[in-house]
Design a protein around this motif. Structure first.
Motif, mmCIF file in Angstrom:
data_model
loop_
_atom_site.group_PDB
_atom_site.id
_atom_site.type_symbol
_atom_site.label_atom_id
_atom_site.label_comp_id
_atom_site.label_asym_id
_atom_site.label_seq_id
_atom_site.Cartn_x
_atom_site.Cartn_y
_atom_site.Cartn_z
ATOM 1 N N VAL A 6 0.962 -1.229 0.012
ATOM 2 C CA VAL A 6 -0.060 -0.099 -0.020
ATOM 3 C C VAL A 6 1.083 1.152 -0.073
ATOM 4 O O VAL A 6 0.643 2.161 -0.718
ATOM 5 C CB VAL A 6 -0.817 -0.057 1.149
ATOM 6 C CG1 VAL A 6 -1.675 1.296 1.480
ATOM 7 C CG2 VAL A 6 -1.955 -1.173 1.038
ATOM 8 N N GLN A 7 2.031 1.247 0.945
ATOM 9 C CA GLN A 7 2.721 2.451 0.767
ATOM 10 C C GLN A 7 3.369 2.775 -0.620
ATOM 11 O O GLN A 7 3.466 3.851 -0.830
ATOM 12 C CB GLN A 7 3.974 2.201 1.914
ATOM 13 C CG GLN A 7 3.323 2.389 3.175
ATOM 14 C CD GLN A 7 4.471 2.297 4.405
ATOM 15 O OE1 GLN A 7 5.414 1.300 4.001
ATOM 16 N NE2 GLN A 7 4.206 2.629 5.519
ATOM 17 N N LEU A 12 3.672 6.238 -5.251
ATOM 18 C CA LEU A 12 3.465 6.326 -6.460
ATOM 19 C C LEU A 12 2.461 7.042 -7.208
ATOM 20 O O LEU A 12 2.705 8.227 -7.721
ATOM 21 C CB LEU A 12 3.506 4.859 -7.124
ATOM 22 C CG LEU A 12 3.222 4.916 -8.857
ATOM 23 C CD1 LEU A 12 4.532 5.499 -9.532
ATOM 24 C CD2 LEU A 12 2.837 3.397 -9.024
ATOM 25 N N GLY A 13 1.217 7.150 -6.369
ATOM 26 C CA GLY A 13 0.254 7.820 -6.653
ATOM 27 C C GLY A 13 0.456 9.363 -6.452
ATOM 28 O O GLY A 13 0.101 10.459 -7.188
ATOM 29 N N PHE A 19 3.693 15.247 -9.911
ATOM 30 C CA PHE A 19 4.170 15.244 -11.373
ATOM 31 C C PHE A 19 3.077 16.230 -12.381
ATOM 32 O O PHE A 19 3.295 17.097 -12.998
ATOM 33 C CB PHE A 19 4.756 14.176 -12.193
ATOM 34 C CG PHE A 19 5.155 14.402 -13.593
ATOM 35 C CD1 PHE A 19 6.342 15.073 -13.899
ATOM 36 C CD2 PHE A 19 4.764 13.646 -14.670
ATOM 37 C CE1 PHE A 19 6.791 15.329 -15.082
ATOM 38 C CE2 PHE A 19 5.146 13.713 -15.608
ATOM 39 C CZ PHE A 19 6.206 14.733 -16.102
ATOM 40 N N GLY A 20 1.962 15.803 -12.274
ATOM 41 C CA GLY A 20 1.037 16.397 -13.123
ATOM 42 C C GLY A 20 0.822 17.861 -12.661
ATOM 43 O O GLY A 20 0.429 18.725 -13.776
ATOM 44 N N PRO A 64 8.707 6.958 -8.552
ATOM 45 C CA PRO A 64 9.251 5.807 -8.042
ATOM 46 C C PRO A 64 8.708 4.461 -8.716
ATOM 47 O O PRO A 64 7.948 4.495 -9.714
ATOM 48 C CB PRO A 64 8.585 5.610 -6.456
ATOM 49 C CG PRO A 64 7.280 6.535 -6.622
ATOM 50 C CD PRO A 64 7.544 7.764 -7.490
ATOM 51 N N PRO A 65 9.661 3.321 -8.465
ATOM 52 C CA PRO A 65 9.132 2.156 -9.423
ATOM 53 C C PRO A 65 7.760 1.808 -8.838
ATOM 54 O O PRO A 65 7.353 2.018 -7.581
ATOM 55 C CB PRO A 65 10.216 1.173 -8.841
ATOM 56 C CG PRO A 65 11.306 1.956 -8.483
ATOM 57 C CD PRO A 65 10.711 3.160 -8.067
ATOM 58 N N PRO A 66 7.233 1.139 -9.757
ATOM 59 C CA PRO A 66 7.309 0.371 -10.863
ATOM 60 C C PRO A 66 7.338 1.240 -12.101
ATOM 61 O O PRO A 66 7.641 0.735 -13.304
ATOM 62 C CB PRO A 66 6.335 -0.763 -10.824
ATOM 63 C CG PRO A 66 5.063 -0.064 -10.224
ATOM 64 C CD PRO A 66 5.800 0.778 -9.026
ATOM 65 N N LEU A 67 6.759 2.496 -12.148
ATOM 66 C CA LEU A 67 6.693 3.324 -13.397
ATOM 67 C C LEU A 67 7.680 4.130 -13.612
ATOM 68 O O LEU A 67 7.977 4.681 -14.787
ATOM 69 C CB LEU A 67 5.406 4.202 -13.030
ATOM 70 C CG LEU A 67 4.092 3.368 -13.142
ATOM 71 C CD1 LEU A 67 2.967 4.641 -13.080
ATOM 72 C CD2 LEU A 67 3.907 2.571 -14.343
ATOM 73 N N GLY A 68 8.635 4.338 -12.748
ATOM 74 C CA GLY A 68 9.443 5.636 -12.761
ATOM 75 C C GLY A 68 11.093 4.770 -12.201
ATOM 76 O O GLY A 68 11.241 3.640 -11.824
#
Length: 108
Positions: A6-7, A12-13, A19-20, A64-68
């Motif tokens: 969850v963290q 990530l969210g 960033f948006g 952060p990972p998994p997207l960055g």
């Protein structure tokens, strides 16, 4: 194990939302005419584009990972939103009201 999962997705969210916001401020600054900044008594358009562009680039790298990549771990990534927040809270309202004067078409 569930708490860690969850963290990771919470951070990530939050990073994606930050960033948006950084992109929103950068795009808004890019679309405003340069005289709007001067007439509002703010720093120049180039100053804001440089500052917001650097913040958005670092904010992108900090996703952060998994997207960055997540080079700037922890809460350090949330400091990159500060220029965007200052721009959106102070500069955006001042430059949004700028209207170009129509050219003088002669007459009396």
């Amino acid at each position: 194990m569930l708490i860690g999962f969850v963290q990771v997705y919470l951070f990530l969210g939050l990073a994606l939302v930050a960033f948006g916001v950084e992109l929103w401020a950068l795009v808004h600054a890019a679309r405003q005419p340069a005289p709007a900044f001067v007439s509002a008594g703010k720093r120049t358009k180039n100053f804001w584009l440089l500052l917001l562009g650097a913040g958005a680039a670092l904010g992108f790298i900090a996703i952060p990972p998994p997207l960055g990549v997540g080079i700037f771990g922890g809460f350090l990534q949330f400091f990159f939103i500060v220029p965007a927040a200052i721009y959106l809270a102070d500069v955006k309202p001042a430059v949004s009201g700028y209207r170009r004067r129509p050219p003088n078409r002669g007459g009396w």
